[in-house]
Write a protein that holds these residues in place. Structure first.
Motif, PDB file in Angstrom:
ATOM      1  N   TYR A  36       0.817  -1.218   0.000  1.00  0.00           N
ATOM      2  CA  TYR A  36       0.000   0.000   0.000  1.00  0.00           C
ATOM      3  C   TYR A  36       0.847   1.263   0.000  1.00  0.00           C
ATOM      4  O   TYR A  36       0.330   2.373   0.013  1.00  0.00           O
ATOM      5  N   GLY A  80      10.160   6.647   4.233  1.00  0.00           N
ATOM      6  CA  GLY A  80      11.022   5.509   4.312  1.00  0.00           C
ATOM      7  C   GLY A  80      11.105   4.929   5.721  1.00  0.00           C
ATOM      8  O   GLY A  80      10.258   5.151   6.544  1.00  0.00           O
ATOM      9  N   GLU A  81      12.155   4.199   5.926  1.00  0.00           N
ATOM     10  CA  GLU A  81      12.346   3.631   7.255  1.00  0.00           C
ATOM     11  C   GLU A  81      13.418   4.462   7.967  1.00  0.00           C
ATOM     12  O   GLU A  81      14.604   4.389   7.617  1.00  0.00           O
ATOM     13  N   THR A 107       8.084   7.359  13.808  1.00  0.00           N
ATOM     14  CA  THR A 107       7.293   6.239  13.296  1.00  0.00           C
ATOM     15  C   THR A 107       8.240   5.277  12.595  1.00  0.00           C
ATOM     16  O   THR A 107       9.044   5.701  11.760  1.00  0.00           O
ATOM     17  N   THR A 108       8.138   3.991  12.916  1.00  0.00           N
ATOM     18  CA  THR A 108       9.075   3.008  12.373  1.00  0.00           C
ATOM     19  C   THR A 108       8.383   1.670  12.164  1.00  0.00           C
ATOM     20  O   THR A 108       7.397   1.365  12.839  1.00  0.00           O
ATOM     21  N   SER A 131       4.502   0.577  13.232  1.00  0.00           N
ATOM     22  CA  SER A 131       3.524   0.111  12.255  1.00  0.00           C
ATOM     23  C   SER A 131       3.497  -1.408  12.304  1.00  0.00           C
ATOM     24  O   SER A 131       4.543  -2.052  12.206  1.00  0.00           O
ATOM     25  N   VAL A 173      -2.858  -0.770   9.523  1.00  0.00           N
ATOM     26  CA  VAL A 173      -3.673  -0.408   8.352  1.00  0.00           C
ATOM     27  C   VAL A 173      -4.481  -1.652   7.973  1.00  0.00           C
ATOM     28  O   VAL A 173      -3.911  -2.714   7.716  1.00  0.00           O
ATOM     29  N   MET A 203      -5.611   4.042   2.732  1.00  0.00           N
ATOM     30  CA  MET A 203      -5.804   5.308   2.006  1.00  0.00           C
ATOM     31  C   MET A 203      -5.243   5.268   0.587  1.00  0.00           C
ATOM     32  O   MET A 203      -4.326   4.507   0.289  1.00  0.00           O
ATOM     33  N   VAL A 205      -3.095   6.927  -0.979  1.00  0.00           N
ATOM     34  CA  VAL A 205      -1.871   7.742  -1.030  1.00  0.00           C
ATOM     35  C   VAL A 205      -1.038   7.374  -2.250  1.00  0.00           C
ATOM     36  O   VAL A 205      -1.155   6.272  -2.780  1.00  0.00           O
ATOM     37  N   MET A 335       3.759   8.032  -0.523  1.00  0.00           N
ATOM     38  CA  MET A 335       3.774   7.913   0.937  1.00  0.00           C
ATOM     39  C   MET A 335       5.197   7.717   1.468  1.00  0.00           C
ATOM     40  O   MET A 335       5.561   8.239   2.524  1.00  0.00           O
TER      41      MET A 335
HETATM   42  C1  LIG Z   1       5.117   5.485   5.210  1.00  0.00           C
HETATM   43  S1  LIG Z   1       5.427   4.720   6.770  1.00  0.00           S
HETATM   44  C2  LIG Z   1       7.005   5.441   7.206  1.00  0.00           C
HETATM   45  C3  LIG Z   1       7.567   4.999   8.524  1.00  0.00           C
HETATM   46  C4  LIG Z   1       7.944   3.540   8.672  1.00  0.00           C
HETATM   47  N1  LIG Z   1       8.564   2.987   7.525  1.00  0.00           N
HETATM   48  C5  LIG Z   1       6.741   2.730   9.095  1.00  0.00           C
HETATM   49  O1  LIG Z   1       6.245   1.930   8.293  1.00  0.00           O
HETATM   50  O2  LIG Z   1       6.291   2.923  10.208  1.00  0.00           O
HETATM   51  C6  LIG Z   1       4.325   5.571   7.878  1.00  0.00           C
HETATM   52  C7  LIG Z   1       2.953   5.010   8.046  1.00  0.00           C
HETATM   53  O3  LIG Z   1       2.228   5.133   6.840  1.00  0.00           O
HETATM   54  C8  LIG Z   1       1.289   4.075   6.794  1.00  0.00           C
HETATM   55  N2  LIG Z   1       0.801   3.900   5.432  1.00  0.00           N
HETATM   56  C9  LIG Z   1       1.528   3.694   4.322  1.00  0.00           C
HETATM   57  N3  LIG Z   1       0.718   3.568   3.242  1.00  0.00           N
HETATM   58  C10 LIG Z   1      -0.554   3.672   3.699  1.00  0.00           C
HETATM   59  C11 LIG Z   1      -1.849   3.624   3.073  1.00  0.00           C
HETATM   60  N4  LIG Z   1      -1.990   3.410   1.767  1.00  0.00           N
HETATM   61  N5  LIG Z   1      -2.927   3.794   3.841  1.00  0.00           N
HETATM   62  C12 LIG Z   1      -2.792   4.013   5.182  1.00  0.00           C
HETATM   63  N6  LIG Z   1      -1.625   4.087   5.820  1.00  0.00           N
HETATM   64  C13 LIG Z   1      -0.512   3.901   5.083  1.00  0.00           C
HETATM   65  C14 LIG Z   1       2.108   2.910   7.274  1.00  0.00           C
HETATM   66  O4  LIG Z   1       1.323   1.845   7.710  1.00  0.00           O
HETATM   67  C15 LIG Z   1       2.909   3.530   8.395  1.00  0.00           C
HETATM   68  O5  LIG Z   1       2.215   3.382   9.623  1.00  0.00           O
END
Ligand SMILES: C[S@@+](CC[C@H](N)C(=O)[O-])C[C@H]1O[C@@H](n2cnc3c(N)ncnc32)[C@H](O)[C@@H]1O
Ligand code: SF4
Length: 340
Positions: A36, A80-81, A107-108, A131, A173, A203, A205, A335
């Motif tokens: 996603y 990213g991470e 956030t990681t 996450s 998610v 979402m 995104v 995202m």
């Molecule tokens: C882009 S990540 C960046 C930080 C880290 N890599 C992580 O995953 O926590 C941040 C958050 O965005 C959420 N995320 C990414 N794509 C998404 C989507 N399509 N809909 C909802 N949440 C999303 C992820 O689940 C994560 O909690």
């Protein structure tokens, strides 16, 4: 809270919203390929690792100080991470010392957290959001694009608890037909742990996740499901603009949250700016284009904050309220560039 440098003025955007909250990406690379966010068939394996042009720690510090001048007091590091960024604890230590930042979080995906938790805590990181979309090992691996192991994440959580992070927020998610059957298992796992699990609506995104509204599980449906098993009651928001709707288990087993960006947009109170690792400002998670902040950063904190104020005052975004209408912008930043 420590004394703030006097803000020249606190700018409001075109909808009267102040700038309170910065989400700063420290790296565009990731070790996962969640479908996603950064699907493996759309984003090459080595993406983001050799990119020059990331903001330096000096630039990041100037940037954060400039944000604080305009009233920002919450800062979240993301990617990213973010744990892939070299020297991250040193950056955290510099940011933790900035007067006016009273909430410093990250956030990681937590896959690398076990080895970094202590250094981050020592550096002054206050809060963690992890996450976590499934506990089942095979499903977890599949959701990470075949890259992640749940055991590493659980070890990261243990380490974070040991060094004093807590309560930790967990973001899940939920996608229909993908991981919605894990919801009760996740809730059971975190009930009584002192941590807060939040379910997030999937979402639309970015441009590459092939979003399908049919896969969105409305928060209301999840809340009803959980309430039938463990009765819940609503809690007040912790602060204005909080995106999660908070609930508590009636039996005292703690708190749970729902983030409903699709079915209950919260644009009206959105006080958040996002900056990508290469220094572009995005005034919405769904913005089509960013504003390069590096030229203004090169002129120092005061000039930067003036430029930032001017950009913020032009802001009129409210994508989630327009979703589905012809007026909703079609192009969205990815995202993995702005980090949630
Ligand atoms: C882009 S990540 C960046 C930080 C880290 N890599 C992580 O995953 O926590 C941040 C958050 O965005 C959420 N995320 C990414 N794509 C998404 C989507 N399509 N809909 C909802 N949440 C999303 C992820 O689940 C994560 O909690
Ligand atoms: S959600 Fe986080 S862990 Fe997953 S691909 Fe995106 S940046 Fe990486």
């Amino acid at each position: 809270m420590s004394a703030l440098p006097a803000p020249p003025s606190v700018p409001l955007d075109r909808r009267g919203r102040p700038l309170r909250d910065l989400r700063l990406s420290v790296i565009e690379a990731c070790n996962f390929r969640c479908g996603y966010c950064m699907p493996a068939d759309r984003v090459p394996e080595g993406y983001g690792f050799d990119q020059a042009g990331r903001l330096s720690f000096d630039e990041i510090e100037t940037l954060v100080r400039g944000f604080v001048r305009l009233g920002t007091h919450k800062l979240r590091l993301t990617g990213g991470e973010p744990l892939l960024r070299k020297g991250l604890p040193a950056l955290v230590a510099r940011l933790a010392r900035i007067p006016g930042i009273d909430d410093l979080a990250m956030t990681t995906n937590a896959s690398l957290l076990a080895r970094h938790a202590q250094a981050l805590r020592d550096a002054g990181l206050q809060r963690l959001t992890i996450s976590l979309d499934a506990l089942d090992p095979a499903l977890f691996r599949a959701l990470s694009g075949g890259r992640g192991e749940i055991a590493d994440v659980l070890a990261g959580i243990d380490a974070a608890e040991r060094v004093g992070f807590g309560p930790i927020k967990f973001n899940c998610v939920v996608q229909r037909g993908v991981n919605d059957h894990e919801v009760e298992r996740m809730a059971a796992h975190f009930r009584g742990s002192g941590h807060v699990l939040r379910f997030i609506e999937y979402m639309d995104v970015g441009t590459c996740n092939g979003w399908d509204r049919a896969r969105v599980v409305p928060s209301r449906e999840l809340r009803d499901r959980l309430h039938a098993r463990w009765p819940l009651h609503a809690l007040d928001a912790n602060y204005r603009g909080e995106v999660a709707e908070r609930h508590a288990f009636d039996d005292g087993a703690g708190e749970i949250g729902f983030i409903s960006s699709v079915t209950a947009p919260f644009c009206g109170d959105c006080r958040r700016a996002r900056v990508s690792a290469d220094g572009s400002l995005y005034t919405c998670l769904f913005a089509g284009r960013g504003h390069d902040l590096r030229p203004a950063l090169a002129e120092g904190e005061a000039a930067f904050s003036e430029r930032l104020a001017a950009l913020w005052m032009q802001r009129a975004d409210r994508y989630s309220e327009l979703r589905g209408s012809p007026r909703a912008p079609r192009r969205h930043v990815e995202m993995f560039l702005v980090g949630g």
